[in-house]
Design a protein around this motif. Structure first.
Motif, PDB file in Angstrom:
ATOM      1  N   GLN A  17      19.297  39.290  59.477  1.00  0.00           N
ATOM      2  CA  GLN A  17      20.470  39.474  61.346  1.00  0.00           C
ATOM      3  C   GLN A  17      19.983  40.973  61.790  1.00  0.00           C
ATOM      4  N   ASN A  65      29.717  44.189  63.254  1.00  0.00           N
ATOM      5  CA  ASN A  65      30.398  43.654  62.257  1.00  0.00           C
ATOM      6  C   ASN A  65      28.232  42.648  61.351  1.00  0.00           C
ATOM      7  N   GLN A  88      27.209  41.615  57.280  1.00  0.00           N
ATOM      8  CA  GLN A  88      27.240  40.816  56.279  1.00  0.00           C
ATOM      9  C   GLN A  88      26.697  41.668  55.743  1.00  0.00           C
ATOM     10  N   ALA A  89      26.956  41.611  54.243  1.00  0.00           N
ATOM     11  CA  ALA A  89      26.909  42.368  52.911  1.00  0.00           C
ATOM     12  C   ALA A  89      25.718  41.535  52.233  1.00  0.00           C
ATOM     13  N   ARG A 131      22.549  41.256  53.257  1.00  0.00           N
ATOM     14  CA  ARG A 131      21.629  40.185  53.614  1.00  0.00           C
ATOM     15  C   ARG A 131      20.881  40.903  54.550  1.00  0.00           C
ATOM     16  N   THR A 180      18.856  46.587  53.555  1.00  0.00           N
ATOM     17  CA  THR A 180      20.017  45.694  53.388  1.00  0.00           C
ATOM     18  C   THR A 180      20.976  46.413  52.637  1.00  0.00           C
ATOM     19  N   PRO A 189      30.227  46.153  50.729  1.00  0.00           N
ATOM     20  CA  PRO A 189      30.889  46.215  52.293  1.00  0.00           C
ATOM     21  C   PRO A 189      31.748  47.644  51.897  1.00  0.00           C
ATOM     22  N   VAL A 229      30.367  46.839  57.869  1.00  0.00           N
ATOM     23  CA  VAL A 229      29.212  45.713  56.309  1.00  0.00           C
ATOM     24  C   VAL A 229      30.655  44.641  55.794  1.00  0.00           C
ATOM     25  N   VAL A 230      31.303  43.565  56.141  1.00  0.00           N
ATOM     26  CA  VAL A 230      31.708  42.658  55.114  1.00  0.00           C
ATOM     27  C   VAL A 230      31.069  41.254  54.566  1.00  0.00           C
ATOM     28  N   GLY A 231      31.694  41.570  53.481  1.00  0.00           N
ATOM     29  CA  GLY A 231      31.601  40.799  52.201  1.00  0.00           C
ATOM     30  C   GLY A 231      31.587  39.302  52.387  1.00  0.00           C
TER      31      GLY A 231
END
Ligand code: CUA
Length: 182
Positions: A81, A98, A100-101, A103, A152, A156, A180-182
């Protein structure tokens, strides 16, 4: 122990000790005492050649091993990302905020003005940092050269950003955060 800890705890002291040992060896070999023994010059030369080969092989070996620990120039995976970061006196603009966790993230960092230091923190722990080069004065481009950082984040939560390079009177105010969202 992670890779950095192994380098700091084992490889760095080992290299330092080896350097000292080699230094002592060289000093001793040039001391007048040893020369006065009326040594066999050819045997000494042969021994020194053997040492030279040994030391060269050791250094090449160490270089080959430690090269893989250099954290720069790491390319991101294709599905990473992309996160754009603009640094300015005195703040950060992170897009998107925002993330992603689990990744891979490829931070693409550029500065609107002077050089800054992009440091990512989880709580009080610095996870990774990189410098953001200054924009060239008088340049038509509103942003300076791009710097990249690959990382990485598996957990989250809210991660903090702090500037790690003194960049002016408001340097200490140059903090930010991203989710960082799960
Ligand atoms: Cu930006 Cu210190």
């Amino acid at each position: 122990m992670n890779e950095t800890q192994i380098i700091l705890a084992v490889l760095f002291p080992a290299t330092a000790l080896l350097s000292v040992a080699i230094g002592v060896r060289v000093i001793k070999s040039t001391a007048p005492g040893e020369q006065r023994k009326g040594a066999d010059i050819e045997a000494l030369a042969e021994r020194e050649n053997r040492y030279a080969v040994l030391v060269t092989m050791l250094l090449i070996g160490l270089l080959a091993i430690t090269l893989f620990f250099i954290p720069y120039g790491e390319g991101a995976e294709d599905d990473a990302q992309q996160v754009t970061v603009e640094a300015f006196q005195y703040g950060w603009k992170v897009t998107p905020s925002n993330i992603q966790a689990g990744r891979q993230i490829e931070f693409r960092l550029r500065s609107q003005d002077v050089q800054h230091g992009f440091g990512v923190y989880q709580g009080d722990k610095l996870i990774k940092q990189v410098q953001v080069p200054a924009n060239t004065p008088g340049s038509d481009d509103p942003l300076g050269p791009e710097q990249r950082m690959v990382l990485t984040l598996d957990e989250p939560g809210t991660y903090r950003i702090a500037c790690l390079e003194f960049c002016g009177s408001g340097h200490h105010l140059m903090v930010g955060e991203f989710e960082v969202v799960g």
